[in-house]
Design a protein around this motif. Structure first.
Motif, PDB file in Angstrom:
ATOM      1  N   VAL A 367       0.876  -1.168   0.000  1.00 27.06           N
ATOM      2  CA  VAL A 367       0.000   0.000   0.000  1.00 27.06           C
ATOM      3  C   VAL A 367       0.913   1.217   0.000  1.00 27.06           C
ATOM      4  CG1 VAL A 367      -1.763   1.279   1.259  1.00 27.06           C
ATOM      5  CG2 VAL A 367      -1.811  -1.227   1.231  1.00 27.06           C
ATOM      6  N   TYR A 368       0.863   2.001  -1.063  1.00 34.06           N
ATOM      7  CA  TYR A 368       1.842   3.070  -1.243  1.00 34.06           C
ATOM      8  C   TYR A 368       1.230   4.463  -1.210  1.00 34.06           C
ATOM      9  CZ  TYR A 368       0.089   3.338  -6.025  1.00 34.06           C
ATOM     10  OH  TYR A 368      -0.721   3.492  -7.122  1.00 34.06           O
ATOM     11  N   SER A 369      -0.088   4.556  -1.101  1.00 34.35           N
ATOM     12  CA  SER A 369      -0.746   5.858  -1.100  1.00 34.35           C
ATOM     13  C   SER A 369      -1.822   5.899  -0.031  1.00 34.35           C
ATOM     14  CB  SER A 369      -1.388   6.126  -2.472  1.00 34.35           C
ATOM     15  OG  SER A 369      -2.184   7.306  -2.445  1.00 34.35           O
ATOM     16  N   GLY A 370      -2.029   7.094   0.501  1.00 31.78           N
ATOM     17  CA  GLY A 370      -3.162   7.304   1.374  1.00 31.78           C
ATOM     18  C   GLY A 370      -4.430   7.496   0.559  1.00 31.78           C
ATOM     19  N   PRO A 371      -5.579   7.619   1.213  1.00 31.86           N
ATOM     20  CA  PRO A 371      -6.855   7.774   0.496  1.00 31.86           C
ATOM     21  C   PRO A 371      -6.875   8.986  -0.420  1.00 31.86           C
ATOM     22  CG  PRO A 371      -7.229   7.283   2.823  1.00 31.86           C
ATOM     23  CD  PRO A 371      -5.768   7.568   2.681  1.00 31.86           C
ATOM     24  N   ILE A 372      -7.416   8.801  -1.602  1.00 33.41           N
ATOM     25  CA  ILE A 372      -7.613   9.884  -2.565  1.00 33.41           C
ATOM     26  C   ILE A 372      -9.083   9.909  -2.956  1.00 33.41           C
ATOM     27  CG2 ILE A 372      -7.074  10.734  -4.891  1.00 33.41           C
ATOM     28  CD1 ILE A 372      -4.251   9.758  -4.542  1.00 33.41           C
ATOM     29  N   TYR A 373      -9.683  11.068  -2.853  1.00 38.46           N
ATOM     30  CA  TYR A 373     -11.120  11.214  -3.136  1.00 38.46           C
ATOM     31  C   TYR A 373     -11.468  10.675  -4.515  1.00 38.46           C
ATOM     32  CZ  TYR A 373     -15.447  13.427  -4.635  1.00 38.46           C
ATOM     33  OH  TYR A 373     -16.702  13.659  -5.162  1.00 38.46           O
ATOM     34  N   LYS A 374     -12.585   9.903  -4.580  1.00 30.57           N
ATOM     35  CA  LYS A 374     -13.017   9.276  -5.829  1.00 30.57           C
ATOM     36  C   LYS A 374     -14.360   9.814  -6.315  1.00 30.57           C
ATOM     37  CE  LYS A 374     -14.000   4.669  -7.742  1.00 30.57           C
ATOM     38  NZ  LYS A 374     -14.083   3.218  -7.394  1.00 30.57           N
ATOM     39  N   SER A 375     -15.354   9.787  -5.438  1.00 31.05           N
ATOM     40  CA  SER A 375     -16.697  10.202  -5.860  1.00 31.05           C
ATOM     41  C   SER A 375     -17.552  10.524  -4.640  1.00 31.05           C
ATOM     42  CB  SER A 375     -17.372   9.100  -6.680  1.00 31.05           C
ATOM     43  OG  SER A 375     -17.556   7.924  -5.889  1.00 31.05           O
ATOM     44  N   MET A 376     -18.717  11.144  -4.896  1.00 33.84           N
ATOM     45  CA  MET A 376     -19.648  11.478  -3.817  1.00 33.84           C
ATOM     46  C   MET A 376     -21.079  11.159  -4.220  1.00 33.84           C
ATOM     47  SD  MET A 376     -20.330  15.582  -4.089  1.00 33.84           S
ATOM     48  CE  MET A 376     -22.060  15.397  -3.702  1.00 33.84           C
ATOM     49  N   LYS A 377     -21.916  11.019  -3.205  1.00 33.14           N
ATOM     50  CA  LYS A 377     -23.340  10.780  -3.426  1.00 33.14           C
ATOM     51  C   LYS A 377     -24.121  11.508  -2.335  1.00 33.14           C
ATOM     52  CE  LYS A 377     -26.453   7.039  -4.726  1.00 33.14           C
ATOM     53  NZ  LYS A 377     -26.568   5.563  -4.923  1.00 33.14           N
ATOM     54  N   ILE A 378     -25.125  12.256  -2.750  1.00 30.61           N
ATOM     55  CA  ILE A 378     -25.957  12.980  -1.788  1.00 30.61           C
ATOM     56  C   ILE A 378     -27.090  12.073  -1.315  1.00 30.61           C
ATOM     57  CG2 ILE A 378     -27.459  14.973  -1.437  1.00 30.61           C
ATOM     58  CD1 ILE A 378     -25.852  16.387  -3.655  1.00 30.61           C
ATOM     59  N   LYS A 379     -27.227  11.956   0.003  1.00 27.59           N
ATOM     60  CA  LYS A 379     -28.309  11.185   0.605  1.00 27.59           C
ATOM     61  C   LYS A 379     -28.981  12.068   1.654  1.00 27.59           C
ATOM     62  CE  LYS A 379     -26.798   6.400  -0.057  1.00 27.59           C
ATOM     63  NZ  LYS A 379     -26.536   5.100   0.605  1.00 27.59           N
ATOM     64  N   GLY A 380     -30.083  12.715   1.244  1.00 22.65           N
ATOM     65  CA  GLY A 380     -30.794  13.605   2.149  1.00 22.65           C
ATOM     66  C   GLY A 380     -29.921  14.768   2.573  1.00 22.65           C
ATOM     67  N   ASN A 381     -29.668  14.895   3.869  1.00 23.76           N
ATOM     68  CA  ASN A 381     -28.847  16.002   4.369  1.00 23.76           C
ATOM     69  C   ASN A 381     -27.394  15.580   4.585  1.00 23.76           C
ATOM     70  OD1 ASN A 381     -29.151  14.328   6.559  1.00 23.76           O
ATOM     71  ND2 ASN A 381     -29.558  15.979   8.022  1.00 23.76           N
ATOM     72  N   GLN A 382     -27.007  14.459   3.964  1.00 25.85           N
ATOM     73  CA  GLN A 382     -25.650  13.950   4.097  1.00 25.85           C
ATOM     74  C   GLN A 382     -24.982  13.796   2.721  1.00 25.85           C
ATOM     75  OE1 GLN A 382     -26.412  10.185   6.044  1.00 25.85           O
ATOM     76  NE2 GLN A 382     -26.105  11.073   8.090  1.00 25.85           N
ATOM     77  N   ILE A 383     -23.683  13.833   2.721  1.00 23.89           N
ATOM     78  CA  ILE A 383     -22.903  13.504   1.524  1.00 23.89           C
ATOM     79  C   ILE A 383     -21.992  12.332   1.868  1.00 23.89           C
ATOM     80  CG2 ILE A 383     -21.096  14.271  -0.065  1.00 23.89           C
ATOM     81  CD1 ILE A 383     -22.320  16.999  -0.088  1.00 23.89           C
ATOM     82  N   VAL A 384     -22.070  11.297   1.046  1.00 22.49           N
ATOM     83  CA  VAL A 384     -21.260  10.097   1.241  1.00 22.49           C
ATOM     84  C   VAL A 384     -20.074  10.153   0.278  1.00 22.49           C
ATOM     85  CG1 VAL A 384     -21.217   7.576   1.237  1.00 22.49           C
ATOM     86  CG2 VAL A 384     -23.311   8.786   1.901  1.00 22.49           C
ATOM     87  N   LEU A 385     -18.879  10.049   0.826  1.00 27.10           N
ATOM     88  CA  LEU A 385     -17.656  10.155   0.044  1.00 27.10           C
ATOM     89  C   LEU A 385     -16.999   8.792  -0.139  1.00 27.10           C
ATOM     90  CD1 LEU A 385     -16.131  13.214   1.941  1.00 27.10           C
ATOM     91  CD2 LEU A 385     -17.434  13.282  -0.192  1.00 27.10           C
ATOM     92  N   ASN A 386     -16.551   8.509  -1.357  1.00 27.18           N
ATOM     93  CA  ASN A 386     -15.832   7.276  -1.664  1.00 27.18           C
ATOM     94  C   ASN A 386     -14.384   7.596  -2.027  1.00 27.18           C
ATOM     95  OD1 ASN A 386     -17.995   5.003  -1.775  1.00 27.18           O
ATOM     96  ND2 ASN A 386     -18.918   6.713  -2.884  1.00 27.18           N
ATOM     97  N   PHE A 387     -13.475   6.663  -1.728  1.00 31.46           N
ATOM     98  CA  PHE A 387     -12.042   6.906  -1.905  1.00 31.46           C
ATOM     99  C   PHE A 387     -11.351   5.727  -2.592  1.00 31.46           C
ATOM    100  CE2 PHE A 387     -13.511   9.321   1.688  1.00 31.46           C
ATOM    101  CZ  PHE A 387     -12.865  10.554   1.574  1.00 31.46           C
ATOM    102  N   ASP A 388     -10.301   6.056  -3.323  1.00 29.73           N
ATOM    103  CA  ASP A 388      -9.343   5.051  -3.762  1.00 29.73           C
ATOM    104  C   ASP A 388      -8.252   4.946  -2.701  1.00 29.73           C
ATOM    105  OD1 ASP A 388     -10.484   4.382  -6.260  1.00 29.73           O
ATOM    106  OD2 ASP A 388      -9.652   6.205  -7.154  1.00 29.73           O
ATOM    107  N   TYR A 389      -7.490   3.863  -2.755  1.00 25.55           N
ATOM    108  CA  TYR A 389      -6.340   3.650  -1.865  1.00 25.55           C
ATOM    109  C   TYR A 389      -6.728   3.641  -0.385  1.00 25.55           C
ATOM    110  CZ  TYR A 389      -4.129   4.927  -6.264  1.00 25.55           C
ATOM    111  OH  TYR A 389      -3.777   4.998  -7.585  1.00 25.55           O
ATOM    112  N   CYS A 390      -7.776   2.899  -0.086  1.00 29.08           N
ATOM    113  CA  CYS A 390      -8.197   2.780   1.316  1.00 29.08           C
ATOM    114  C   CYS A 390      -7.322   1.806   2.092  1.00 29.08           C
ATOM    115  CB  CYS A 390      -9.650   2.331   1.392  1.00 29.08           C
ATOM    116  SG  CYS A 390     -10.827   3.541   0.744  1.00 29.08           S
ATOM    117  N   GLY A 391      -6.542   1.002   1.381  1.00 30.65           N
ATOM    118  CA  GLY A 391      -5.668   0.044   2.052  1.00 30.65           C
ATOM    119  C   GLY A 391      -6.444  -0.907   2.932  1.00 30.65           C
ATOM    120  N   GLY A 392      -6.022  -1.048   4.173  1.00 33.70           N
ATOM    121  CA  GLY A 392      -6.709  -1.935   5.109  1.00 33.70           C
ATOM    122  C   GLY A 392      -7.956  -1.322   5.706  1.00 33.70           C
TER     123      GLY A 392
END
Length: 473
Positions: A367-392
């Motif tokens: 694992v050579y990188s920390g998390p890097i933002y990938k995408s988002m999804k709006i769910k009501g009053n929240q935003i859910v964030l997805n990442f690459d390089y989540c490692g463990g």
């Protein structure tokens, strides 16, 4: 008569200066005692002599004879080499003189460039964490560093100045504040320990320099977004004096730590930085060689908009997609907002070496990188964030609640937000924002964020929106 004699003498002296005085065979500074040649790649050996002179190059069982060109230049290309015993090279001209290059090793060669955080030395007044201990333990005959003497030039130069030095306490201190790069050393030391082959490091760096100084004039002039830089502020001068003379020395790749001097033009850096990388690769003619770089650390810049910093980091992150075979070491967790030169260069070198081991040398499970933002999804009053390089898995790097997240509605006004890890996502919300549309993370120059993966590598700062930034003209 005396005046006439003086004029004639001056004229003859100037004429002599204008004529290349090759005669005896000459090698560039880079091809010298203690050098490291790149393994597994055809290596160029070149130099100068009289027009039409025959030059013979011998290295081990390889032997080549070449005739110099009209301008006195000559070059031979060695067959691919393997690490092993120490070698000697003999270069002999038909006019009679010869040069013996001693104590040559074969291994991995990397260009190490940028501004002051690459240039940073062990010299007192500079220094890194555990400075004296690191110096006391520096004893590696198989790691060598060539430090290019600093300077600029209006046109590309054929040669530079510098010598190859083995790694020792004494040699790391040679040149004082203008000497060996601590970051290059730590990067090379990590590679050496893992690869168990010699490592050559070519340190060509100057503090306080913008990327356009490291970019060829023709490249700047050919790009509509960059051509206005071509005639300003010493543009291309460091490329001319400190990059051009190194070509075509065979290398594995390059590492780069720079960006602070382009902070107020961060949006332009989206174009400039990839153009510089492409420029080096094109001129070296070794294809898209690996290029690793450091995302600059947080620092409280005085007199700058606090958002200049994240926009520069964003431009660096975008380079991962715009330029192939690049890698980025994030330093958001090891910076010092009161010191633009963070002292933990060991960890920066380790993270660059992690990328190199994983992507250049084939240690695919690393694992050579920390998390890097990938995408988002709006769910009501929240935003859910997805990442690459989540490692463990995602985690808080310091064990505290996630921080430095802000959220905004359509009015583009960001407010502090609550952020929670759920699996490999981060869910962001704020009571004041009923209909969120965007999230930003660590979006100011003195941010001290803590999102990381379980391997201890920090997340890169990011934003989910593409609203016009403060450096976009």
């Amino acid at each position: 008569m005396r005046k006439l004699f003086a004029v004639l003498t001056l004229g003859i002296a100037l004429l002599c200066l204008s004529i290349p005085a090759f005669s005896a065979v000459r090698l560039p500074a880079l091809i010298s005692d203690n050098m490291v040649l790149q393994q597994g790649r055809q290596a160029s050996v070149w130099g100068w002599a009289d027009k039409g002179e025959l030059v013979t190059v011998s290295l081990g069982e390889q032997k080549y004879t070449v005739k110099t060109a009209e301008d006195g230049r000559w070059k031979v290309t060695l067959k691919k080499l393997k690490p092993g015993k120490t070698l000697e090279m003999n270069v002999k001209g038909s006019s009679g003189n010869s040069i013996t290059v001693k104590n040559i090793l074969v291994g991995e060669v990397w260009i190490c460039s940028g501004q002051s955080n690459m240039h940073w030395t062990f010299w007192k007044g500079h220094g890194v964490l555990n400075n004296e201990t690191e110096l006391a333990n520096a004893n590696y005959n198989d790691i060598r560093m060539f430090t290019v003497v600093k300077g600029g030039a209006p046109e590309p130069l054929e040669d530079t100045k510098g010598v190859w030095l083995t790694i020792s306490r004494e040699n790391l201190l040679v040149g004082g504040e203008q000497g060996a790069s601590v970051l290059a050393y730590f990067f090379g030391r990590d590679l050496y320990k893992q690869l168990n082959v010699p490592v050559g490091l070519i340190n060509t760096s100057v503090g306080g320099t913008p990327a356009e100084k490291w970019t060829k004039r023709e490249v700047l002039e050919a790009n509509p977004e960059l051509k206005k830089l071509a005639g300003k502020g010493g543009a291309s001068t460091l490329y001319n004096a400190m990059i051009a003379p190194l070509i075509p020395y065979a290398i594995r790749g390059a590492i780069w730590y720079q960006g602070e001097s382009n902070l107020d033009r961060a949006y332009q850096y989206r174009t400039l930085f990839p153009a510089m990388i492409a420029n080096w690769r094109s001129d070296w003619k070794q294809g898209d060689f690996p290029f690793g770089f450091v995302q600059i650390a947080p620092y409280r810049y005085k007199g700058q908009n606090p958002e200049n910093y994240p926009e520069l980091c964003e431009a660096q992150t975008m380079t991962l997609k715009s330029s192939p075979k690049t890698g980025m070491a994030v330093t958001a967790d090891i910076g010092d907002v009161t010191n633009i030169h963070p002292r933990n260069k060991q960890e920066v070198g380790r993270r660059l070496a992690l990328w190199a081991m994983a992507k250049v040398y084939g240690s695919r499970k690393l694992v050579y990188s920390g998390p890097i933002y990938k995408s988002m999804k709006i769910k009501g009053n929240q935003i859910v964030l997805n990442f690459d390089y989540c490692g463990g898995g995602l985690t808080s790097g310091n064990g505290k609640a996630l921080n430095e997240f802000t959220i905004a509605g359509s009015d583009k006004v960001f407010v502090p937000a609550k952020a929670e890890i759920v699996g490999n996502t981060v869910i962001v919300s704020a009571e004041k924002i009923a209909n969120p549309v965007a999230v930003r993370y660590a979006w100011h120059d003195d941010a001290q964020p803590n999102l990381a993966n379980k391997e201890g590598l920090p997340a890169s700062l990011f934003r989910t929106d593409s609203w016009k930034g403060v450096t976009e003209k």
